[in-house]
Write a protein that holds these residues in place. Structure first.
Motif, PDB file in Angstrom:
ATOM      1  N   LEU A 131       0.829  -1.212   0.000  1.00  0.00           N
ATOM      2  CA  LEU A 131       0.000   0.000   0.000  1.00  0.00           C
ATOM      3  C   LEU A 131       0.861   1.257   0.000  1.00  0.00           C
ATOM      4  N   VAL A 132       1.923   1.259   0.800  1.00  0.00           N
ATOM      5  CA  VAL A 132       2.821   2.417   0.848  1.00  0.00           C
ATOM      6  C   VAL A 132       3.458   2.643  -0.512  1.00  0.00           C
ATOM      7  N   ASN A 133       3.860   1.569  -1.190  1.00  0.00           N
ATOM      8  CA  ASN A 133       4.471   1.704  -2.516  1.00  0.00           C
ATOM      9  C   ASN A 133       3.488   2.293  -3.525  1.00  0.00           C
ATOM     10  N   ARG A 134       2.206   1.989  -3.375  1.00  0.00           N
ATOM     11  CA  ARG A 134       1.206   2.527  -4.290  1.00  0.00           C
ATOM     12  C   ARG A 134       0.862   3.980  -3.964  1.00  0.00           C
ATOM     13  N   LEU A 135       0.958   4.340  -2.703  1.00  0.00           N
ATOM     14  CA  LEU A 135       0.643   5.712  -2.303  1.00  0.00           C
ATOM     15  C   LEU A 135       1.796   6.673  -2.575  1.00  0.00           C
ATOM     16  N   ARG A 136       3.022   6.175  -2.549  1.00  0.00           N
ATOM     17  CA  ARG A 136       4.192   7.052  -2.660  1.00  0.00           C
ATOM     18  C   ARG A 136       4.194   7.900  -3.934  1.00  0.00           C
ATOM     19  N   PRO A 137       3.939   7.325  -5.128  1.00  0.00           N
ATOM     20  CA  PRO A 137       3.941   8.184  -6.326  1.00  0.00           C
ATOM     21  C   PRO A 137       2.878   9.280  -6.276  1.00  0.00           C
ATOM     22  N   SER A 156     -10.115  18.159  -9.667  1.00  0.00           N
ATOM     23  CA  SER A 156      -9.876  19.072 -10.775  1.00  0.00           C
ATOM     24  C   SER A 156      -9.179  18.336 -11.915  1.00  0.00           C
ATOM     25  N   GLY A 157      -9.088  18.999 -13.072  1.00  0.00           N
ATOM     26  CA  GLY A 157      -8.413  18.392 -14.209  1.00  0.00           C
ATOM     27  C   GLY A 157      -6.954  18.104 -13.936  1.00  0.00           C
ATOM     28  N   GLY A 158      -6.293  19.024 -13.237  1.00  0.00           N
ATOM     29  CA  GLY A 158      -4.887  18.818 -12.904  1.00  0.00           C
ATOM     30  C   GLY A 158      -4.688  17.654 -11.949  1.00  0.00           C
ATOM     31  N   GLU A 159      -5.596  17.519 -10.976  1.00  0.00           N
ATOM     32  CA  GLU A 159      -5.497  16.405 -10.033  1.00  0.00           C
ATOM     33  C   GLU A 159      -5.703  15.073 -10.741  1.00  0.00           C
ATOM     34  N   LEU A 160      -6.653  15.032 -11.670  1.00  0.00           N
ATOM     35  CA  LEU A 160      -6.886  13.796 -12.418  1.00  0.00           C
ATOM     36  C   LEU A 160      -5.671  13.430 -13.268  1.00  0.00           C
ATOM     37  N   GLN A 161      -5.037  14.444 -13.870  1.00  0.00           N
ATOM     38  CA  GLN A 161      -3.865  14.178 -14.692  1.00  0.00           C
ATOM     39  C   GLN A 161      -2.720  13.616 -13.856  1.00  0.00           C
ATOM     40  N   ARG A 162      -2.495  14.206 -12.696  1.00  0.00           N
ATOM     41  CA  ARG A 162      -1.408  13.728 -11.843  1.00  0.00           C
ATOM     42  C   ARG A 162      -1.706  12.333 -11.298  1.00  0.00           C
ATOM     43  N   LEU A 163      -2.982  12.023 -11.050  1.00  0.00           N
ATOM     44  CA  LEU A 163      -3.332  10.670 -10.619  1.00  0.00           C
ATOM     45  C   LEU A 163      -3.035   9.651 -11.713  1.00  0.00           C
ATOM     46  N   ARG A 164      -3.320  10.034 -12.957  1.00  0.00           N
ATOM     47  CA  ARG A 164      -3.002   9.120 -14.063  1.00  0.00           C
ATOM     48  C   ARG A 164      -1.497   8.920 -14.185  1.00  0.00           C
ATOM     49  N   LEU A 165      -0.727   9.998 -14.006  1.00  0.00           N
ATOM     50  CA  LEU A 165       0.732   9.880 -14.043  1.00  0.00           C
ATOM     51  C   LEU A 165       1.235   8.974 -12.926  1.00  0.00           C
ATOM     52  N   THR A 167      -0.414   6.598 -11.425  1.00  0.00           N
ATOM     53  CA  THR A 167      -0.809   5.218 -11.692  1.00  0.00           C
ATOM     54  C   THR A 167       0.152   4.555 -12.662  1.00  0.00           C
ATOM     55  N   ARG A 168       0.509   5.264 -13.733  1.00  0.00           N
ATOM     56  CA  ARG A 168       1.454   4.701 -14.693  1.00  0.00           C
ATOM     57  C   ARG A 168       2.844   4.546 -14.091  1.00  0.00           C
ATOM     58  N   ARG A 169       3.201   5.485 -13.237  1.00  0.00           N
ATOM     59  CA  ARG A 169       4.529   5.430 -12.632  1.00  0.00           C
ATOM     60  C   ARG A 169       4.652   4.255 -11.676  1.00  0.00           C
ATOM     61  N   SER A 170       3.604   4.005 -10.879  1.00  0.00           N
ATOM     62  CA  SER A 170       3.645   2.877  -9.949  1.00  0.00           C
ATOM     63  C   SER A 170       3.624   1.552 -10.679  1.00  0.00           C
ATOM     64  N   ALA A 171       3.062   1.548 -11.902  1.00  0.00           N
ATOM     65  CA  ALA A 171       3.038   0.326 -12.703  1.00  0.00           C
ATOM     66  C   ALA A 171       4.270   0.196 -13.584  1.00  0.00           C
ATOM     67  N   ARG A 196      12.070   5.186 -12.322  1.00  0.00           N
ATOM     68  CA  ARG A 196      11.194   4.076 -12.632  1.00  0.00           C
ATOM     69  C   ARG A 196      10.447   4.270 -13.932  1.00  0.00           C
ATOM     70  N   CYS A 197      10.499   5.471 -14.532  1.00  0.00           N
ATOM     71  CA  CYS A 197       9.746   5.685 -15.759  1.00  0.00           C
ATOM     72  C   CYS A 197      10.590   6.462 -16.757  1.00  0.00           C
ATOM     73  N   ARG A 198      10.187   6.389 -18.009  1.00  0.00           N
ATOM     74  CA  ARG A 198      10.895   7.075 -19.070  1.00  0.00           C
ATOM     75  C   ARG A 198      10.616   8.563 -19.019  1.00  0.00           C
ATOM     76  N   PRO A 199      11.424   9.406 -19.700  1.00  0.00           N
ATOM     77  CA  PRO A 199      11.191  10.859 -19.685  1.00  0.00           C
ATOM     78  C   PRO A 199       9.793  11.189 -20.144  1.00  0.00           C
ATOM     79  N   CYS A 200       9.214  12.188 -19.493  1.00  0.00           N
ATOM     80  CA  CYS A 200       7.847  12.591 -19.777  1.00  0.00           C
ATOM     81  C   CYS A 200       7.834  13.681 -20.838  1.00  0.00           C
ATOM     82  N   ALA A 201       6.928  13.540 -21.794  1.00  0.00           N
ATOM     83  CA  ALA A 201       6.843  14.521 -22.886  1.00  0.00           C
ATOM     84  C   ALA A 201       6.186  15.799 -22.455  1.00  0.00           C
ATOM     85  N   CYS A 202       5.653  15.833 -21.220  1.00  0.00           N
ATOM     86  CA  CYS A 202       4.951  17.031 -20.764  1.00  0.00           C
ATOM     87  C   CYS A 202       5.796  17.805 -19.756  1.00  0.00           C
ATOM     88  N   SER A 203       7.123  17.717 -19.860  1.00  0.00           N
ATOM     89  CA  SER A 203       7.987  18.478 -18.965  1.00  0.00           C
ATOM     90  C   SER A 203       7.889  19.966 -19.314  1.00  0.00           C
TER      91      SER A 203
END
Length: 206
Positions: A131-137, A156-165, A167-171, A196-203
């Motif tokens: 659970l801690v590993n899933r919450l950390r990202p 908000s839209g920004g919160e949803l975007q960061r949650l998706r990021l 989720t992908r990062r933890s996976a 743990r993840c490749r460079p993000c195109a939205c930097s």
């Protein structure tokens, strides 16, 4: 009346019926919307409804502390509070029956596994660490103030975007290309020492 209030498409009818309705916490669950059986299970003194209201950062800290204690207890002993084996369980059932109790496995006087049994300590250490590993990202991306009780429409839209990021990062999956620019703090959090993840195109753009 409740059916009319829930299903009518007439605003005037809904206002008329609303005059005869009141809102009050449920006397059984006290507004937590869970059965007493579910609320009877506690972790670190908090039931599932209380845990779902904690900020994720505070919840992660709570679980980490429980994992550390459980791991330490497991290292110190392998038998403290150990559950009964099959033979001992049969003897305990027979003793309970001889004393006038019930032999049924779900009887109220059945022996419960101790809170500090090896089984519960191992479950706390293993599941808590996951659970801690899933919450950390999520926390590292600046969403530690959210709680598990927050529903998707309230984000908000920004919160949803960061949650998706998160989720992908933890996976450990590649991050998608996005037309939305991440906040500097979010982009910096993506580049942790674990890589743990490749460079993000939205930097952030220069």
């Amino acid at each position: 009346m409740l059916d009319t209030f829930a299903n009518t498409k007439s605003g005037s009818m809904k206002r008329r019926v609303a005059q005869f309705l009141t809102v009050a916490p449920c006397p059984a669950c006290h507004g937590k919307r869970l059965k007493p059986e579910a609320l009877s299970v506690a972790f670190e003194g908090l039931d599932v409804a209380d845990l779902s209201e904690l900020p994720l950062a505070e919840l992660s800290t709570l679980i980490e502390e429980a994992v550390e204690r459980a791991t330490g207890d497991l290292d110190r002993t392998e038998t403290a509070g150990q559950a009964l084996d099959n033979a001992a369980r049969r003897d305990a059932v027979q003793q309970r029956v001889d004393a006038g109790g019930s032999a049924h496995a779900a009887a109220p006087d059945v022996r419960k596994t101790p809170n500090h049994s090896v089984e519960k300590l191992a479950a706390t250490a293993r599941l808590g660490a996951e659970l801690v590993n899933r919450l950390r990202p999520i926390i590292e991306l600046g969403l530690g103030y959210l709680s598990l009780g927050r529903t998707t429409p309230t984000l908000s839209g920004g919160e949803l975007q960061r949650l998706r990021l998160a989720t992908r990062r933890s996976a450990a999956r590649p991050l998608p290309r996005s037309s939305t620019v991440c906040a500097p703090s979010s982009s910096a959090a993506l580049w942790n020492p674990g890589r743990r993840c490749r460079p993000c195109a939205c930097s952030p753009r220069s």
